[in-house]
Motif scaffolding. Structure first.
Motif, PDB file in Angstrom:
ATOM      1  N   SER A 158       0.850  -1.193   0.000  1.00 31.34           N
ATOM      2  CA  SER A 158       0.000   0.000   0.000  1.00 31.34           C
ATOM      3  C   SER A 158       0.883   1.240   0.000  1.00 31.34           C
ATOM      4  O   SER A 158       2.016   1.211   0.487  1.00 31.34           O
ATOM      5  CB  SER A 158      -0.921   0.013   1.228  1.00 31.34           C
ATOM      6  OG  SER A 158      -0.173   0.184   2.421  1.00 31.34           O
ATOM      7  N   THR A 159       0.356   2.328  -0.539  1.00 32.47           N
ATOM      8  CA  THR A 159       1.130   3.567  -0.591  1.00 32.47           C
ATOM      9  C   THR A 159       1.461   4.103   0.800  1.00 32.47           C
ATOM     10  O   THR A 159       2.613   4.472   1.059  1.00 32.47           O
ATOM     11  CB  THR A 159       0.374   4.632  -1.401  1.00 32.47           C
ATOM     12  OG1 THR A 159       0.170   4.136  -2.734  1.00 32.47           O
ATOM     13  CG2 THR A 159       1.164   5.924  -1.466  1.00 32.47           C
ATOM     14  N   PRO A 160       0.493   4.141   1.746  1.00 30.88           N
ATOM     15  CA  PRO A 160       0.856   4.587   3.098  1.00 30.88           C
ATOM     16  C   PRO A 160       1.913   3.680   3.734  1.00 30.88           C
ATOM     17  O   PRO A 160       2.811   4.166   4.424  1.00 30.88           O
ATOM     18  CB  PRO A 160      -0.473   4.513   3.862  1.00 30.88           C
ATOM     19  CG  PRO A 160      -1.525   4.631   2.808  1.00 30.88           C
ATOM     20  CD  PRO A 160      -0.963   3.926   1.619  1.00 30.88           C
ATOM     21  N   GLY A 161       1.796   2.370   3.496  1.00 31.15           N
ATOM     22  CA  GLY A 161       2.789   1.454   4.039  1.00 31.15           C
ATOM     23  C   GLY A 161       4.156   1.689   3.447  1.00 31.15           C
ATOM     24  O   GLY A 161       5.174   1.643   4.150  1.00 31.15           O
ATOM     25  N   LEU A 162       4.203   1.953   2.142  1.00 30.66           N
ATOM     26  CA  LEU A 162       5.465   2.237   1.473  1.00 30.66           C
ATOM     27  C   LEU A 162       6.107   3.497   2.044  1.00 30.66           C
ATOM     28  O   LEU A 162       7.310   3.533   2.327  1.00 30.66           O
ATOM     29  CB  LEU A 162       5.240   2.395  -0.026  1.00 30.66           C
ATOM     30  CG  LEU A 162       6.447   2.833  -0.868  1.00 30.66           C
ATOM     31  CD1 LEU A 162       7.568   1.812  -0.776  1.00 30.66           C
ATOM     32  CD2 LEU A 162       6.034   3.058  -2.321  1.00 30.66           C
ATOM     33  N   VAL A 163       5.296   4.539   2.218  1.00 29.11           N
ATOM     34  CA  VAL A 163       5.813   5.790   2.786  1.00 29.11           C
ATOM     35  C   VAL A 163       6.339   5.558   4.203  1.00 29.11           C
ATOM     36  O   VAL A 163       7.416   6.030   4.574  1.00 29.11           O
ATOM     37  CB  VAL A 163       4.711   6.860   2.787  1.00 29.11           C
ATOM     38  CG1 VAL A 163       5.169   8.096   3.563  1.00 29.11           C
ATOM     39  CG2 VAL A 163       4.332   7.242   1.362  1.00 29.11           C
ATOM     40  N   ALA A 164       5.578   4.777   4.999  1.00 28.64           N
ATOM     41  CA  ALA A 164       6.003   4.496   6.372  1.00 28.64           C
ATOM     42  C   ALA A 164       7.323   3.727   6.386  1.00 28.64           C
ATOM     43  O   ALA A 164       8.209   4.001   7.207  1.00 28.64           O
ATOM     44  CB  ALA A 164       4.924   3.700   7.098  1.00 28.64           C
ATOM     45  N   SER A 198      -8.845  -2.921  -4.889  1.00 30.16           N
ATOM     46  CA  SER A 198      -7.857  -2.651  -5.935  1.00 30.16           C
ATOM     47  C   SER A 198      -6.467  -2.724  -5.325  1.00 30.16           C
ATOM     48  O   SER A 198      -6.303  -2.677  -4.103  1.00 30.16           O
ATOM     49  CB  SER A 198      -8.086  -1.278  -6.565  1.00 30.16           C
ATOM     50  OG  SER A 198      -7.983  -0.254  -5.586  1.00 30.16           O
ATOM     51  N   ASP A 199      -5.446  -2.836  -6.185  1.00 34.98           N
ATOM     52  CA  ASP A 199      -4.076  -2.896  -5.691  1.00 34.98           C
ATOM     53  C   ASP A 199      -3.221  -1.865  -6.414  1.00 34.98           C
ATOM     54  O   ASP A 199      -3.705  -1.125  -7.295  1.00 34.98           O
ATOM     55  CB  ASP A 199      -3.499  -4.312  -5.823  1.00 34.98           C
ATOM     56  CG  ASP A 199      -3.457  -4.808  -7.265  1.00 34.98           C
ATOM     57  OD1 ASP A 199      -3.464  -3.976  -8.192  1.00 34.98           O
ATOM     58  OD2 ASP A 199      -3.415  -6.032  -7.470  1.00 34.98           O
ATOM     59  N   GLN A 200      -1.936  -1.829  -6.072  1.00 36.25           N
ATOM     60  CA  GLN A 200      -1.033  -0.836  -6.634  1.00 36.25           C
ATOM     61  C   GLN A 200      -0.734  -1.067  -8.103  1.00 36.25           C
ATOM     62  O   GLN A 200      -0.226  -0.180  -8.775  1.00 36.25           O
ATOM     63  CB  GLN A 200       0.279  -0.831  -5.834  1.00 36.25           C
ATOM     64  CG  GLN A 200       0.126  -0.305  -4.416  1.00 36.25           C
ATOM     65  CD  GLN A 200       1.419  -0.441  -3.631  1.00 36.25           C
ATOM     66  OE1 GLN A 200       1.966  -1.527  -3.513  1.00 36.25           O
ATOM     67  NE2 GLN A 200       1.911   0.667  -3.094  1.00 36.25           N
ATOM     68  N   ARG A 201      -1.019  -2.258  -8.598  1.00 42.19           N
ATOM     69  CA  ARG A 201      -0.767  -2.558 -10.006  1.00 42.19           C
ATOM     70  C   ARG A 201      -1.925  -2.131 -10.910  1.00 42.19           C
ATOM     71  O   ARG A 201      -1.878  -2.311 -12.114  1.00 42.19           O
ATOM     72  CB  ARG A 201      -0.500  -4.050 -10.186  1.00 42.19           C
ATOM     73  CG  ARG A 201       0.800  -4.530  -9.542  1.00 42.19           C
ATOM     74  CD  ARG A 201       0.929  -6.045  -9.681  1.00 42.19           C
ATOM     75  NE  ARG A 201       2.218  -6.540  -9.237  1.00 42.19           N
ATOM     76  CZ  ARG A 201       2.523  -6.797  -7.983  1.00 42.19           C
ATOM     77  NH1 ARG A 201       1.615  -6.581  -7.022  1.00 42.19           N
ATOM     78  NH2 ARG A 201       3.719  -7.247  -7.658  1.00 42.19           N
ATOM     79  N   GLY A 202      -2.986  -1.628 -10.298  1.00 43.82           N
ATOM     80  CA  GLY A 202      -4.133  -1.184 -11.076  1.00 43.82           C
ATOM     81  C   GLY A 202      -5.206  -2.231 -11.270  1.00 43.82           C
ATOM     82  O   GLY A 202      -6.207  -1.986 -11.962  1.00 43.82           O
ATOM     83  N   HIS A 203      -5.061  -3.406 -10.664  1.00 39.20           N
ATOM     84  CA  HIS A 203      -6.084  -4.443 -10.771  1.00 39.20           C
ATOM     85  C   HIS A 203      -7.284  -4.078  -9.900  1.00 39.20           C
ATOM     86  O   HIS A 203      -7.131  -3.489  -8.835  1.00 39.20           O
ATOM     87  CB  HIS A 203      -5.529  -5.800 -10.326  1.00 39.20           C
ATOM     88  CG  HIS A 203      -4.334  -6.239 -11.110  1.00 39.20           C
ATOM     89  ND1 HIS A 203      -3.159  -6.663 -10.523  1.00 39.20           N
ATOM     90  CD2 HIS A 203      -4.122  -6.322 -12.443  1.00 39.20           C
ATOM     91  CE1 HIS A 203      -2.282  -6.999 -11.446  1.00 39.20           C
ATOM     92  NE2 HIS A 203      -2.845  -6.785 -12.628  1.00 39.20           N
ATOM     93  N   ARG A 204      -8.468  -4.466 -10.352  1.00 41.62           N
ATOM     94  CA  ARG A 204      -9.700  -4.217  -9.599  1.00 41.62           C
ATOM     95  C   ARG A 204     -10.552  -5.484  -9.623  1.00 41.62           C
ATOM     96  O   ARG A 204     -10.581  -6.215 -10.614  1.00 41.62           O
ATOM     97  CB  ARG A 204     -10.492  -3.042 -10.186  1.00 41.62           C
ATOM     98  CG  ARG A 204      -9.775  -1.704 -10.095  1.00 41.62           C
ATOM     99  CD  ARG A 204     -10.547  -0.606 -10.810  1.00 41.62           C
ATOM    100  NE  ARG A 204     -11.844  -0.354 -10.196  1.00 41.62           N
ATOM    101  CZ  ARG A 204     -12.033   0.440  -9.142  1.00 41.62           C
ATOM    102  NH1 ARG A 204     -10.986   1.041  -8.576  1.00 41.62           N
ATOM    103  NH2 ARG A 204     -13.230   0.642  -8.654  1.00 41.62           N
ATOM    104  N   ASP A 205     -11.265  -5.716  -8.533  1.00 45.65           N
ATOM    105  CA  ASP A 205     -12.156  -6.877  -8.444  1.00 45.65           C
ATOM    106  C   ASP A 205     -13.064  -6.650  -7.242  1.00 45.65           C
ATOM    107  O   ASP A 205     -12.966  -5.615  -6.575  1.00 45.65           O
ATOM    108  CB  ASP A 205     -11.342  -8.164  -8.301  1.00 45.65           C
ATOM    109  CG  ASP A 205     -12.065  -9.389  -8.866  1.00 45.65           C
ATOM    110  OD1 ASP A 205     -13.307  -9.400  -8.825  1.00 45.65           O
ATOM    111  OD2 ASP A 205     -11.384 -10.320  -9.331  1.00 45.65           O
TER     112      ASP A 205
END
Length: 635
Positions: A189-195, A457-464
């Motif tokens: 996740s983006t917040p996790g990456l930043v952390a 959705s995920d960071q790769r742009g997949h949605r379901d």
């Protein structure tokens, strides 16, 4: 009193940064000091480094393992998992054993690194490296170590340095790191990456800002806490130069490692072509030479850094309080001609000693490596399990991720089952919807119908959408893909969680065709009691020295906790062992080489491809590369 030339000075703190501490002057000065120390100390410094590592490996590590076993026994346990940690620390006898092994580890690591700093300082001053002199010097420093003021140094050596990826300094701290499953979750996740990036910046800053603490403590006769404060003061103005010089030294070590790998592989590649029957023996002795070479490169890097830190400490005296002097307090051991020599090859004695400390260990290790290399002939039987599906093709724990895993030829798909507010089941890992759906609601507070309507959705742009257990099972049956179903707990499950799950799976005709595991030992063993014929595993976030006492059929250990001892204990007790989450290329190949029963990975395509390439027909050069990356110290 033996005092270092250029070290014993009392000066006033200037307002301006001295010329010798400015970046353009300091960087070459630090690098020059590191090179001069290595050139002068030569094989003696490297032998000292190797000897301290061997001492910790041969003496301290077994003692620590034995003390940990006694700690478990005191609590009535023979293995440890996440749930057992409370029992261990709540038992007085266990806590005493844990305190003892921590003290032993502190003495081992603190003594080793202090000794290496003292040795580099003696070489810099032109003094002897005779063992008796080093032991006296070390004793004078360690007498100050038991004070409470030394605790900050312990925190630095055992937490900050290892987490800053500097645990390679000592064999007792090289495995201290943020577990891969933690970093893996953060990076999803983006917040996790930043952390995580912020964490690395903070821990890296602390690592460099306190880098002079040990030299100041060892040479300056100050308390540990004061050494930490003084290091922080000095590096505030010299940090950029120290980082640049350290990066240059690391780059040199990296190049040396690359040359070492190439030098190890070339002879084996030649033998692979000319005389394949000799390839395994050749690889064994080449690996032995590479292991010794790795110690030389790692030792050179560590001693180079120690020399740079001492040089920076000396140059920083004008910035430090006037009462600080850097000196030794042993009896004079006498000047030693050994410190005036450069390379050992320049003397007959040096060549003889070089043979003893390099050639003999390489040959000995080569002999020990023969069965290791011959054992790599087997074809791995390891199962490849796609972790929550395959994220390259779909969101985790969704039907699209499941389909992508099947297309990647994963043997099984690992997935998570969580209970909804109305007692139903969805395929979901997180208790909260925040990471995948950007919503602050929890799974336990929503009904099955409400959760099925949520888009993830995920960071790769997949949605379901979040699938129900029934939807996911039906899709897996159509794909012919067996599942490893994890019983995931959020804390508000119904009392009949396990019987409900069994009933739903039976209604889908899916109970027998899949296997199961859980971090919750009670739930895993309840499932085994309810249906003994099922294949059920216990997941261990923290593994100890042996497999736990459980009715489960297999254990699932986190990669950082995986050891040969845990694996062999599981096999000896008739259990299989799966390892999660194995994502690094080297980690995947190591698990396949060990022929563990299963690896759970986010990269099933890579694992399937690597497994297919292993076996008797695989070139020995490929096997040697894996062995070098695993068993050579610098990697």
């Amino acid at each position: 009193m033996v005092r270092f030339p250029l070290l014993d000075r009392t000066v006033r703190t200037p307002q301006a940064l001295p010329g010798e501490l400015r970046v353009r002057t300091l960087i070459p000065g630090l690098l020059g000091a590191g090179w001069r120390t290595l050139r002068t100390g030569g094989w003696r410094l490297l032998a000292l480094y190797a000897a301290t590592q061997a001492l910790l490996l041969v003496l301290f590590s077994p003692l620590i393992r034995w003390m940990f076993t006694e700690a478990l026994a005191a609590a009535g346990l023979h293995a440890v998992d996440s749930a057992a940690l409370t029992s261990i620390m709540g038992n007085g006898g266990s806590a005493a054993w844990i305190a003892g092994l921590c003290l032993l580890a502190i003495v081992g690591v603190g003594g080793q690194l202090t000794l290496l700093v003292l040795a580099a300082a003696r070489v810099r001053a032109g003094l002897s490296l005779q063992p008796a002199a080093l032991v006296r010097d070390l004793g004078s420093v360690l007498r100050r170590a038991p004070r409470l003021s030394s605790l900050p140094l312990v925190w630095y050596l055992f937490l900050v340095l290892p987490l800053a990826q500097a645990g390679f300094f000592s064999v007792l701290t090289h495995s201290i790191a943020v577990p891969n499953f933690v970093t893996g979750e953060l990076l999803k996740s983006t917040p996790g990456l930043v952390a995580y990036v912020l964490f690395l910046l903070v821990i890296g800053t602390l690592g460099t800002r306190f880098s002079l603490a040990l030299p100041i403590f060892a040479l300056g006769r100050v308390s540990g806490s004061r050494a930490m404060r003084l290091s922080w003061l000095v590096t505030r103005r010299t940090d950029p130069a120290l980082l640049a010089a350290g990066a240059a030294a690391a780059a040199a070590a990296f190049v040396g490692g690359g040359v070492l790998v190439a030098g190890a592989l070339l002879p084996v590649l030649a033998v692979d072509l000319a005389a394949p029957g000799l390839a395994s023996v050749t690889a064994a002795f080449t690996l032995g030479a590479a292991q010794v070479g790795g110690v030389i490169i790692a030792g050179s890097f560590v001693m180079f850094l120690a020399a740079m830190l001492i040089e920076l400490t000396v140059r920083s005296l004008p910035l430090l309080p006037q009462d600080l002097t850097l000196s030794y307090s042993p009896e004079r051991a006498g000047r030693s001609s050994e410190t005036t020599a450069t390379l050992p090859e320049r003397s007959r004695r040096g060549r003889a000693l070089l043979t003893v400390v390099v050639v003999v260990p390489a040959l000995a290790l080569g002999g020990l490596n023969i069965p290791v290399m011959e054992g790599l002939q087997q074809v791995p039987q390891t199962l490849v399990l796609a972790h929550r599906g395959f994220s390259d093709g779909g969101v985790e724990n969704t039907v699209s991720g499941l389909a992508a895993a099947a297309e990647a030829n994963a043997d099984l798909v690992e997935m998570d089952v969580m209970q909804t507010a109305d007692g139903g089941f969805v395929v979901m890992h997180d208790a909260s919807l925040s990471r995948l759906a950007g919503r602050e609601e929890s799974v336990k507070d929503l009904t099955l119908a409400e959760l099925r309507a949520v888009t993830v959705s995920d960071q790769r742009g997949h949605r379901d959408t979040i699938p129900s257990l029934e939807e996911y099972i039906r899709a897996a049956q159509e794909l012919g893909e067996p599942l490893l179903i994890e019983l995931k707990m959020h804390g508000d499950e119904t009392a009949d969680y396990v019987p409900r799950l069994v009933s739903e799976l039976e209604s889908l005709d899916a109970l027998q065709e899949n296997i199961y595991h859980s971090l919750d030992k009670d739930k895993a063993e309840e499932l085994k009691r309810l249906r003994p014929e099922l294949y059920v595993g216990l997941t261990m976030g923290v593994a100890g020295l042996a497999a736990p006492d459980t009715t489960a059929d297999f254990i699932v250990v986190e990669e950082a906790s995986y050891t040969d001892a845990v694996r062999d204990s599981a096999w000896a007790n008739g259990m299989e062992i799966y390892v999660w989450t194995v994502n690094g290329a080297d980690g995947i190949r190591n698990m396949l080489r060990d022929n563990v029963d299963g690896i759970i990975t986010d990269h099933p395509d890579t694992a399937v491809r690597d497994r297919a390439g292993m076996g008797p027909e695989e070139p020995m050069g490929s096997k040697l590369y894996d062995a070098v990356m695993r068993f050579v110290l610098i990697f």
